[in-house]
Design an enzyme around this catalytic site. Structure first.
Site, PDB file in Angstrom:
ATOM      1  N   SER A  41       0.340 -10.947  -2.948  1.00  0.00           N
ATOM      2  CA  SER A  41       0.100 -11.987  -1.944  1.00  0.00           C
ATOM      3  C   SER A  41       1.376 -12.698  -1.507  1.00  0.00           C
ATOM      4  CB  SER A  41      -0.890 -13.021  -2.488  1.00  0.00           C
ATOM      5  OG  SER A  41      -0.405 -13.593  -3.691  1.00  0.00           O
ATOM      6  N   ASP A  52      -2.634 -24.768  -3.076  1.00  0.00           N
ATOM      7  CA  ASP A  52      -2.935 -24.100  -4.339  1.00  0.00           C
ATOM      8  C   ASP A  52      -1.745 -24.151  -5.296  1.00  0.00           C
ATOM      9  OD1 ASP A  52      -1.138 -22.197  -3.390  1.00  0.00           O
ATOM     10  OD2 ASP A  52      -2.644 -20.678  -2.992  1.00  0.00           O
ATOM     11  N   HIS A  89       1.393 -20.323  -3.583  1.00  0.00           N
ATOM     12  CA  HIS A  89       1.832 -19.559  -2.414  1.00  0.00           C
ATOM     13  C   HIS A  89       2.755 -20.408  -1.546  1.00  0.00           C
ATOM     14  CE1 HIS A  89      -1.991 -17.487  -3.529  1.00  0.00           C
ATOM     15  NE2 HIS A  89      -1.224 -16.433  -3.295  1.00  0.00           N
TER      16      HIS A  89
END
Length: 229
Positions: free
Chosen positions: A54, A202, A205
């Protein structure tokens, strides 16, 4: 404060695993098939393939804000005839990456940037297995085209699995880079990890600004590889 940031970073890292699991199948179709098929490079240009999870996929952002797209902007600005290909899949482990590698390598790749392993560490996968998978990926890339330049992105994890595991995990990357004589990005998230101002809600990221720093971390190593190429 530093310990608090590290602990917070650990908590949100755990969230990444569950997040990645839920989205993995969708991302594989959307990112691995749609994105890669749409970025087939012309034969007249050379390609740089970013193969990761990711972090490479620019989770939570538009693709143009991720570091592979920012690398393309840098390439264009300095007049280098390369096309940057984003082959990131959220939640990807080294095992998952190894399984999809053959399909990815159907296209010619001049530079292969390998960014995998963080999800292995968060799940406590045996270090030997992670290292073997990364080595197998490197071997496959070399066997497909021995002239492909490989760049390995180093990763670090918090000590949730114990300090010994954490330290040995960190060593995987320089050890593999030395063994295979490939270029190493010491830590992909240097200057970004643990900084709430540079990460999404979060906490793991990178934001668009964080991705700019990640791009510079990559570019410092990549530009040397391109000059040799």
């Amino acid at each position: 404060m530093t310990n608090l940031l590290k602990f917070s970073y650990f908590l949100v890292l755990l969230a990444l695993v569950s997040c990645g699991e839920k989205q993995k199948e969708t991302e594989k179709k959307d990112s691995s098939i749609s994105r890669e098929s749409e970025t087939v490079t012309p034969s007249s240009t050379k390609s740089i393939l970013f193969f990761g999870n990711s972090l490479t996929a620019a989770y939570g952002l538009e693709e143009k804000e991720g570091f592979p797209a920012l690398i393309q902007n840098r390439l264009d600005s300095v007049g280098l005839n390369y096309t940057s290909i984003n082959s990131g899949v959220s939640g990807e482990t080294t095992s998952g990456g190894l399984n999809r590698l053959d399909w990815v390598l159907n296209q010619k790749v001049e530079v292969f940037v390998l960014e995998l392993g963080a999800n292995d560490g968060l799940r406590g996968i045996p270090l030997k297995e992670t290292k073997q998978n990364l080595q197998a990926i490197i071997d496959k890339v070399k066997s497909k085209n021995n002239s492909t330049k490989i760049v390995l992105a180093g990763m670090q994890i918090p000590p949730n699995m114990g300090q010994d595991y954490t330290n040995e995990f960190k060593k995987i990357y320089p050890d593999l880079a030395e063994k295979n004589q490939v270029e190493l990005i010491p830590f992909l998230l240097e200057g970004v990890a643990g900084n709430p101002d540079l990460n999404l809600e979060d906490g793991i990221h990178p934001t668009a600004e964080g991705q700019k720093i990640v791009m510079e971390n990559v570019w410092r190593v990549l530009k040397t590889v391109l000059s040799e190429n």
